[in-house]
Write a protein that holds these residues in place. Structure first.
Motif, PDB file in Angstrom:
ATOM      1  N   HIS A   5       0.781  -1.245  -0.119  1.00 43.86           N
ATOM      2  CA  HIS A   5      -0.075   0.168   0.086  1.00 43.86           C
ATOM      3  C   HIS A   5       0.879   1.138  -0.063  1.00 43.86           C
ATOM      4  N   LYS A   6       0.574   2.150  -1.053  1.00 41.54           N
ATOM      5  CA  LYS A   6       1.340   3.621  -1.013  1.00 41.54           C
ATOM      6  C   LYS A   6       0.718   4.700   0.053  1.00 41.54           C
ATOM      7  N   LEU A   7       1.115   5.301   0.884  1.00 43.46           N
ATOM      8  CA  LEU A   7       0.219   6.241   1.597  1.00 43.46           C
ATOM      9  C   LEU A   7      -0.107   7.286   0.848  1.00 43.46           C
ATOM     10  N   GLU A   8      -1.269   7.716   0.831  1.00 43.31           N
ATOM     11  CA  GLU A   8      -1.801   8.732   0.320  1.00 43.31           C
ATOM     12  C   GLU A   8      -1.832   9.929   0.878  1.00 43.31           C
ATOM     13  N   GLN A   9      -1.760   9.896   2.301  1.00 43.99           N
ATOM     14  CA  GLN A   9      -1.551  10.916   3.404  1.00 43.99           C
ATOM     15  C   GLN A   9      -0.524  10.679   4.112  1.00 43.99           C
ATOM     16  N   ALA A  70       0.491   3.982  13.977  1.00 47.65           N
ATOM     17  CA  ALA A  70       0.518   4.988  12.913  1.00 47.65           C
ATOM     18  C   ALA A  70      -1.098   5.168  12.768  1.00 47.65           C
ATOM     19  N   ARG A  71      -1.381   6.505  12.949  1.00 49.63           N
ATOM     20  CA  ARG A  71      -2.710   6.885  12.742  1.00 49.63           C
ATOM     21  C   ARG A  71      -3.095   8.236  11.874  1.00 49.63           C
ATOM     22  N   PRO A  72      -4.186   8.419  11.045  1.00 50.43           N
ATOM     23  CA  PRO A  72      -4.379   9.780  10.693  1.00 50.43           C
ATOM     24  C   PRO A  72      -4.249  10.613  11.572  1.00 50.43           C
ATOM     25  N   VAL A  73      -3.838  11.983  11.251  1.00 53.91           N
ATOM     26  CA  VAL A  73      -3.516  13.136  11.829  1.00 53.91           C
ATOM     27  C   VAL A  73      -5.091  13.855  12.131  1.00 53.91           C
ATOM     28  N   ASP A  74      -5.290  13.972  13.619  1.00 50.80           N
ATOM     29  CA  ASP A  74      -6.600  14.483  14.078  1.00 50.80           C
ATOM     30  C   ASP A  74      -6.212  16.172  14.174  1.00 50.80           C
ATOM     31  N   PRO A 100      -9.654  13.137   9.568  1.00 48.16           N
ATOM     32  CA  PRO A 100     -10.775  13.470  10.126  1.00 48.16           C
ATOM     33  C   PRO A 100     -11.195  14.893  10.789  1.00 48.16           C
ATOM     34  N   VAL A 101     -10.177  15.671  10.331  1.00 47.58           N
ATOM     35  CA  VAL A 101     -10.459  17.119  10.766  1.00 47.58           C
ATOM     36  C   VAL A 101     -11.574  17.763   9.887  1.00 47.58           C
TER      37      VAL A 101
END
Length: 114
Positions: A5-9, A70-74, A100-101
């Motif tokens: 998987h290539k990270l999009e973010q 690793a998590r998305p940035v809130d 999720p901002v």
């Protein structure tokens, strides 16, 4: 062939509370390792280390893995990143597009920097 998987973010990474956070950049290749019933998936990331010689040794521990999370940035993490971390314009755009901002949090954040 491995699943990749290539990270999009960018994802914020860290080992736990009190540890300095860092970003795993967009475009990083994550190689699938294992899915767990607890609801997380483990991936491998390969890093080329240059300019320093690291000494490797046999692990003496039965459970030698020490994975980071690793998590998305809130919203709160984004506020800290903007204050303390050199975010590129592309990193910021990817975070805002995929995280999720909320729009209201973005407005509040931008008002702080006016």
């Amino acid at each position: 062939m491995p699943k990749v998987h290539k990270l999009e973010q960018p994802l914020i990474i860290g080992g736990g509370p009190g540890q300095t956070a860092a970003l795993l950049p967009a475009g990083t290749s994550l190689y699938f390792d294992q899915a767990f019933p607890e609801g997380f998936v483990r991936y491998k990331v390969y890093v080329n280390v240059e300019g320093v010689r690291l000494e490797s040794h046999e692990s003496q521990e039965k459970f030698w893995l020490s994975p980071l999370s690793a998590r998305p940035v809130d919203g709160e993490q984004l506020r800290k990143l903007l204050r303390d971390y050199p975010l590129s314009r592309d990193d910021l755009a990817a975070i805002l597009e995929h995280s999720p901002v909320t729009r209201e949090e973005i407005r509040e954040l931008l008002a702080e920097y006016e």
